[in-house]
Design a protein around this motif. Structure first.
Motif, PDB file in Angstrom:
ATOM      1  N   GLU A 253      48.997  40.263  39.142  1.00  0.00           N
ATOM      2  CA  GLU A 253      49.505  39.727  40.456  1.00  0.00           C
ATOM      3  C   GLU A 253      50.357  40.724  41.268  1.00  0.00           C
ATOM      4  O   GLU A 253      50.719  40.219  42.339  1.00  0.00           O
ATOM      5  N   ALA A 254      50.770  41.637  40.823  1.00  0.00           N
ATOM      6  CA  ALA A 254      51.818  42.403  41.405  1.00  0.00           C
ATOM      7  C   ALA A 254      51.225  43.611  41.848  1.00  0.00           C
ATOM      8  O   ALA A 254      50.162  44.285  41.553  1.00  0.00           O
ATOM      9  N   ASP A 255      51.682  44.260  43.051  1.00  0.00           N
ATOM     10  CA  ASP A 255      51.033  45.451  43.915  1.00  0.00           C
ATOM     11  C   ASP A 255      52.051  46.371  43.526  1.00  0.00           C
ATOM     12  O   ASP A 255      51.606  47.795  43.956  1.00  0.00           O
ATOM     13  N   GLY A 256      53.072  46.296  42.774  1.00  0.00           N
ATOM     14  CA  GLY A 256      53.939  47.363  42.530  1.00  0.00           C
ATOM     15  C   GLY A 256      53.534  48.016  41.230  1.00  0.00           C
ATOM     16  O   GLY A 256      52.629  47.618  40.738  1.00  0.00           O
ATOM     17  N   PRO A 257      54.214  48.942  40.717  1.00  0.00           N
ATOM     18  CA  PRO A 257      53.978  49.596  39.390  1.00  0.00           C
ATOM     19  C   PRO A 257      54.441  48.778  38.215  1.00  0.00           C
ATOM     20  O   PRO A 257      54.560  49.139  36.906  1.00  0.00           O
ATOM     21  N   GLU A 258      54.644  47.530  38.552  1.00  0.00           N
ATOM     22  CA  GLU A 258      54.913  46.967  37.127  1.00  0.00           C
ATOM     23  C   GLU A 258      53.999  46.712  36.307  1.00  0.00           C
ATOM     24  O   GLU A 258      52.961  46.722  36.870  1.00  0.00           O
ATOM     25  N   ALA A 259      54.473  46.702  35.075  1.00  0.00           N
ATOM     26  CA  ALA A 259      53.397  46.653  34.162  1.00  0.00           C
ATOM     27  C   ALA A 259      53.816  45.757  32.624  1.00  0.00           C
ATOM     28  O   ALA A 259      54.882  45.497  32.563  1.00  0.00           O
ATOM     29  N   ARG A 260      53.082  45.285  32.141  1.00  0.00           N
ATOM     30  CA  ARG A 260      53.256  44.660  30.896  1.00  0.00           C
ATOM     31  C   ARG A 260      52.572  45.182  29.564  1.00  0.00           C
ATOM     32  O   ARG A 260      51.497  45.682  29.651  1.00  0.00           O
ATOM     33  N   VAL A 261      53.349  44.986  28.329  1.00  0.00           N
ATOM     34  CA  VAL A 261      52.728  45.414  27.324  1.00  0.00           C
ATOM     35  C   VAL A 261      51.576  44.465  26.659  1.00  0.00           C
ATOM     36  O   VAL A 261      51.953  43.264  26.579  1.00  0.00           O
ATOM     37  N   VAL A 262      50.526  45.137  26.378  1.00  0.00           N
ATOM     38  CA  VAL A 262      49.515  44.046  25.905  1.00  0.00           C
ATOM     39  C   VAL A 262      49.105  44.500  24.398  1.00  0.00           C
ATOM     40  O   VAL A 262      48.233  43.701  24.016  1.00  0.00           O
ATOM     41  N   GLY A 263      49.415  45.704  23.899  1.00  0.00           N
ATOM     42  CA  GLY A 263      49.295  45.978  22.478  1.00  0.00           C
ATOM     43  C   GLY A 263      50.260  47.009  21.973  1.00  0.00           C
ATOM     44  O   GLY A 263      50.823  47.846  22.819  1.00  0.00           O
TER      45      GLY A 263
ATOM     46  N   GLY B 198      42.797  44.407  23.077  1.00  0.00           N
ATOM     47  CA  GLY B 198      41.505  43.939  22.994  1.00  0.00           C
ATOM     48  C   GLY B 198      40.997  44.445  24.545  1.00  0.00           C
ATOM     49  O   GLY B 198      41.430  45.438  24.861  1.00  0.00           O
ATOM     50  N   GLU B 199      40.500  43.407  25.221  1.00  0.00           N
ATOM     51  CA  GLU B 199      39.885  43.843  26.322  1.00  0.00           C
ATOM     52  C   GLU B 199      40.998  43.947  27.524  1.00  0.00           C
ATOM     53  O   GLU B 199      40.642  45.100  28.393  1.00  0.00           O
ATOM     54  N   ARG B 200      42.246  43.839  27.311  1.00  0.00           N
ATOM     55  CA  ARG B 200      43.183  43.950  28.185  1.00  0.00           C
ATOM     56  C   ARG B 200      43.527  45.466  28.092  1.00  0.00           C
ATOM     57  O   ARG B 200      44.513  45.844  28.839  1.00  0.00           O
ATOM     58  N   ALA B 201      42.983  46.233  27.360  1.00  0.00           N
ATOM     59  CA  ALA B 201      43.206  47.682  27.292  1.00  0.00           C
ATOM     60  C   ALA B 201      42.317  48.528  28.539  1.00  0.00           C
ATOM     61  O   ALA B 201      42.836  49.509  28.684  1.00  0.00           O
ATOM     62  N   ARG B 202      41.445  47.722  28.675  1.00  0.00           N
ATOM     63  CA  ARG B 202      40.670  48.585  29.624  1.00  0.00           C
ATOM     64  C   ARG B 202      41.541  48.877  31.090  1.00  0.00           C
ATOM     65  O   ARG B 202      41.884  48.012  31.613  1.00  0.00           O
ATOM     66  N   GLY B 203      41.223  50.202  31.284  1.00  0.00           N
ATOM     67  CA  GLY B 203      42.141  50.543  32.444  1.00  0.00           C
ATOM     68  C   GLY B 203      43.713  50.662  32.360  1.00  0.00           C
ATOM     69  O   GLY B 203      44.583  51.059  33.247  1.00  0.00           O
ATOM     70  N   ALA B 204      43.911  50.563  31.181  1.00  0.00           N
ATOM     71  CA  ALA B 204      45.559  50.492  30.791  1.00  0.00           C
ATOM     72  C   ALA B 204      46.008  51.934  30.362  1.00  0.00           C
ATOM     73  O   ALA B 204      45.295  52.847  30.282  1.00  0.00           O
ATOM     74  N   THR B 205      47.220  52.008  30.299  1.00  0.00           N
ATOM     75  CA  THR B 205      47.951  53.151  29.894  1.00  0.00           C
ATOM     76  C   THR B 205      48.353  53.199  28.523  1.00  0.00           C
ATOM     77  O   THR B 205      49.123  52.211  28.165  1.00  0.00           O
ATOM     78  N   ALA B 206      48.246  54.135  27.696  1.00  0.00           N
ATOM     79  CA  ALA B 206      48.517  54.170  26.417  1.00  0.00           C
ATOM     80  C   ALA B 206      50.094  55.259  26.315  1.00  0.00           C
ATOM     81  O   ALA B 206      49.935  56.194  26.817  1.00  0.00           O
TER      82      ALA B 206
ATOM     83  N   GLY C 181      38.959  51.752  26.319  1.00  0.00           N
ATOM     84  CA  GLY C 181      38.783  51.905  27.599  1.00  0.00           C
ATOM     85  C   GLY C 181      40.146  52.112  28.515  1.00  0.00           C
ATOM     86  O   GLY C 181      40.321  52.083  29.691  1.00  0.00           O
ATOM     87  N   ILE C 182      40.902  52.930  27.732  1.00  0.00           N
ATOM     88  CA  ILE C 182      42.289  53.529  27.936  1.00  0.00           C
ATOM     89  C   ILE C 182      41.800  54.562  29.192  1.00  0.00           C
ATOM     90  O   ILE C 182      41.006  55.460  28.846  1.00  0.00           O
ATOM     91  N   THR C 183      42.511  54.541  30.331  1.00  0.00           N
ATOM     92  CA  THR C 183      42.217  55.494  31.308  1.00  0.00           C
ATOM     93  C   THR C 183      43.530  56.466  31.606  1.00  0.00           C
ATOM     94  O   THR C 183      43.342  57.657  31.970  1.00  0.00           O
ATOM     95  N   ARG C 184      44.579  56.353  31.031  1.00  0.00           N
ATOM     96  CA  ARG C 184      45.873  57.091  31.149  1.00  0.00           C
ATOM     97  C   ARG C 184      46.452  57.020  29.803  1.00  0.00           C
ATOM     98  O   ARG C 184      46.643  56.000  29.140  1.00  0.00           O
ATOM     99  N   VAL C 185      46.767  58.200  29.132  1.00  0.00           N
ATOM    100  CA  VAL C 185      47.896  58.264  28.093  1.00  0.00           C
ATOM    101  C   VAL C 185      49.023  59.167  28.487  1.00  0.00           C
ATOM    102  O   VAL C 185      48.975  60.044  29.102  1.00  0.00           O
ATOM    103  N   VAL C 186      49.987  58.546  28.117  1.00  0.00           N
ATOM    104  CA  VAL C 186      51.503  59.391  28.219  1.00  0.00           C
ATOM    105  C   VAL C 186      51.928  59.894  26.763  1.00  0.00           C
ATOM    106  O   VAL C 186      52.133  58.990  26.065  1.00  0.00           O
ATOM    107  N   VAL C 187      52.115  61.278  26.751  1.00  0.00           N
ATOM    108  CA  VAL C 187      52.469  61.591  25.318  1.00  0.00           C
ATOM    109  C   VAL C 187      53.970  62.188  25.424  1.00  0.00           C
ATOM    110  O   VAL C 187      54.206  63.056  26.454  1.00  0.00           O
TER     111      VAL C 187
END
Ligand SMILES: NC(=O)C1=CN([C@@H]2O[C@H](COP(=O)(O)OP(=O)(O)OC[C@H]3O[C@@H](n4cnc5c(N)ncnc54)[C@H](OP(=O)(O)O)[C@@H]3O)[C@@H](O)[C@H]2O)C=CC1
Ligand SMILES: Nc1c(N[C@@H]2O[C@H](COP(=O)(O)O)[C@@H](O)[C@H]2O)[nH]c(=O)[nH]c1=O
Length: 617
Positions: A81-91, A112-120, A143-149
């Motif tokens: 619902e947010a258009d900013g960079p707010e994010a929440r932990v799904v796993g 699960g499915e909430r990982a699609r398009g998420a950042t790890a 389905g992770i699209t970005r990883v920050v190491v």
């Protein structure tokens, strides 16, 4: 082998202060919402916060299990619902122990499915050594699209590999310090460095991370002039020491401390991992009876000078204490030995004589000084560090990244003697991945050693996370989490005693192969009558069946084994002289031998089937 790099004894001037605290396990919570405006600063703040959180998550297994590289993974996705960079932990997930399911897989399963398009967010680049790239595959499949190491892997044979694999799968990978830079990232990076300090020191200096801990009075004494020392620090501080022990692979004391204090050196009062206890004694002039010889409480090693009191050494061995002789007993050689045993961190709880020798040998990296508000006086009362050969205050060693904490009435001051090694200058670029194999010496290309699961051929270890399905006595198929679980349990299989069956179940349920090994060995010592009577003659057969199942179940393991054709396989355990090769090749190396036997058997089968096909044609 070239000598390990020698860090300077007196450390350089402190960099930016960084408080080093044992962090309590973070509770799962929604992160505070960021400002609505989409800005680079805000997205950096999110990334840095999630990365620090990954470091905290990675730390969760510390003290619960035998220490190991700490991997944490946090998967976060934008708020729908947010258009900013707010994010929440799904796993979220962390590596519990060597040979257990990796952090990335656990986090992806939770998301699960909430990982699609998420950042790890990963505090450390994954280090798959099993040839199956589980960590990378889990992120890709999720389905992770970005990883920050946070950090690239410090071990040369793993560094850059997972990052490259992820990028080749089309995933955007941002590495802190390379692709992401800001003050916030520097702080997050510090958390990543601290959580894996033992691994970084080990990789840089080829010794385990060593912490010297002592408790002193306000006038700098660690005991009264009589040598009486119980207690200098208060109960709460001593509780903290139990935590420190639980985070260490081994605790070291000198001969005098054993003679004077009769310590136990266990991590009692904190449930979880119990470190190995090491006594350094040149003379081996140690008491006949001592708490440390009770190996039911914890394992004990006495490190001594070659030839010292051999009769007494035998008595210790009869009690189950392991005795290791050194040509010249000194802290550096003992640390090299601990490195070979695979230890990551060691806690020194000795008096000033041995601590001075260890500091002079440059094997101590960090100090924990508990200071109690009391004065004992005494010109001859022992102090925490003996003679270092310095006579000017300007020569004093400056501690770096110092932190202070009040613990009840005591004060804990901690700081590093040597800075956490910064391995980044030697990080290769993506197209410059090292292809050399550090486990294989160019002069002995026909010997491949393996031991810990983080080694290049870590998949050959019985601790590797490869479940096997084996028939039980009734012919029913049972799944064992690792070969180690199966092997240890079979010490008690078939014994008609409900207690033996309970032990089998206890081992089968063990959360990690280390735990399975510990339970199997302890129960064998505690209840020799429950050991199956044919164990000595059957153990090789049991092991071979388990290995055969493991290597035939996983195609990539068969491939890995066959790729070693022509090489001698050696399990590089310096202390297991039956399954391992020993310190100087004196071990029987049965694990290596069985793997070579299996390799020949598979090669024979492959050849026979090829020949058969050839005849058909
Ligand atoms: N408050 C605190 O935090 C602590 C207090 N203490 C107190 O300190 C006192 C003991 O201190 P200290 O005498 O310094 O004892 P240490 O624990 O430093 O033991 C010294 C012994 O270590 C052994 N050793 C092995 N290798 C070496 C080496 N290369 N160099 C030096 N020593 C080596 C020798 O044993 P060997 O003679 O057997 O060959 C030596 O005698 C006790 O009173 C104890 O209660 C001790 C620990 C912590
Ligand atoms: N006296 C003293 C310490 N001494 C250290 O603790 C050892 C005793 O451990 P244990 O037998 O397991 O309780 C002892 O031999 C020495 O190494 N430690 C402290 O935190 N505070 C103290 O006041």
């Amino acid at each position: 082998m070239p000598p390990p790099p020698q860090p300077p004894l007196a450390a350089p001037a402190p960099a930016a202060p960084c408080p080093i605290r044992l962090r309590p396990a973070p509770t799962r919570r929604r992160l505070p919402a960021a400002p609505r405006a989409v800005s680079l600063a805000a997205s950096h703040a999110h990334d840095a916060a999630f990365l620090s959180r990954a470091a905290d998550v990675a730390d969760r297994s510390a003290g619960l299990t035998c220490p190991h590289p700490n991997f944490g993974c946090v998967i976060a996705r934008p708020e729908p619902e947010a258009d900013g960079p707010e994010a929440r932990v799904v796993g979220e997930g962390f590596l519990y122990a060597q040979g257990t399911r990796c952090a990335e897989l656990l986090a992806a399963e939770e998301a699960g499915e909430r990982a699609r398009g998420a950042t790890a967010y990963l505090n450390l680049e994954p280090g798959d050594c099993y040839g199956d790239s589980t960590a990378v595959a889990s992120l890709v499949q999720a389905g992770i699209t970005r990883v920050v190491v946070g950090l690239r892997h410090p071990l040369k044979h793993l560094r850059g590999k997972a990052i490259q694999s992820l990028r080749s799968e089309g995933i955007q990978v941002d590495v802190v310090g390379e692709d992401l830079q800001s003050k916030l990232f520097k702080e997050a990076l510090t958390s990543c460095l601290i959580v894996n300090a033992p691994l970084l020191y080990r990789a840089a200096f080829r010794v385990p991370f060593s912490v010297l801990k002592y408790a002193m009075t306000a006038d700098g004494k660690i005991a009264a002039s009589s040598g009486h020392a119980s207690w200098v620090s208060g109960r709460a501080s001593r509780g903290r020491v139990f935590e420190l022990r639980g985070r260490s692979d081994a605790v070291i004391v000198g001969g005098n401390t054993v003679r004077r204090d009769d310590p136990r050196l266990t991590a009692r009062h904190v449930k979880g991992h119990v470190p190995v206890r090491i006594v350094m004694s040149q003379t081996c002039n140690l008491p006949e009876e001592a708490n440390l010889w009770n190996v039911h409480e914890a394992y004990t090693i006495v490190a001594t000078q070659r030839g010292a009191r051999r009769d007494f050494q035998k008595k210790l061995a009869m009690k189950g204490v392991e005795v290791v002789e050194f040509d010249m007993l000194n802290p550096r050689d003992v640390m090299s030995y601990c490195y070979d045993r695979g230890y990551l961190s060691v806690l020194w709880e000795c008096g000033g004589t041995l601590s001075a020798a260890a500091i002079s040998a440059r094997v101590i990296h960090k100090v924990y000084a508990f200071c109690a508000p009391k004065i004992i006086g005494g010109v001859t009362a022992p102090t925490p560090v003996g003679d270092l050969g310095m006579n000017q205050m300007t020569q004093a060693i400056d501690l770096i990244d110092v932190s202070y904490e009040q613990i009840d009435r005591d004060m804990l001051m901690s700081g590093f003697i040597q800075p956490i090694p910064d391995l980044s200058p030697v990080i290769p670029s993506a197209d410059e991945i090292p292809s050399d194999d550090p486990e294989v010496s160019p002069y002995e290309t026909n010997i491949i050693s393996f031991y810990k699961t983080w080694d290049t051929f870590g998949a050959f270890s019985n601790f590797s996370p490869h479940p096997i399905d084996m028939p039980d006595e009734k012919g029913d198929c049972l799944t064992w989490p690792t070969v180690e679980h199966y092997y240890q349990a079979h010490k008690f299989v078939g014994v008609e005693n409900p207690q033996a069956s309970n032990i089998v179940q206890e081992i089968k349920r063990a959360r990690s192969p280390e735990e399975a090994a510990r339970i199997g060995r302890t129960r064998q010592r505690e209840f020799p009558e429950l050991l199956r009577p044919d164990w000595e003659s059957m153990k090789i057969d049991v092991m071979y069946r388990a290995l055969k199942c493991k290597f035939s179940t996983y195609a990539h393991l068969t491939e890995m084994l066959l790729s070693t054709a022509g090489s001698v396989l050696v399990e590089a355990s310096p202390h297991d002289l039956f399954w391992g090769g020993g310190r100087e090749g004196e071990g029987l190396n049965y694990l290596g031998r069985l793997l070579m036997q299996l390799r020949s058997e598979i090669l024979g089968t492959v050849r026979t089937s090829v020949e058969a096909r050839g005849q058909e044609v």
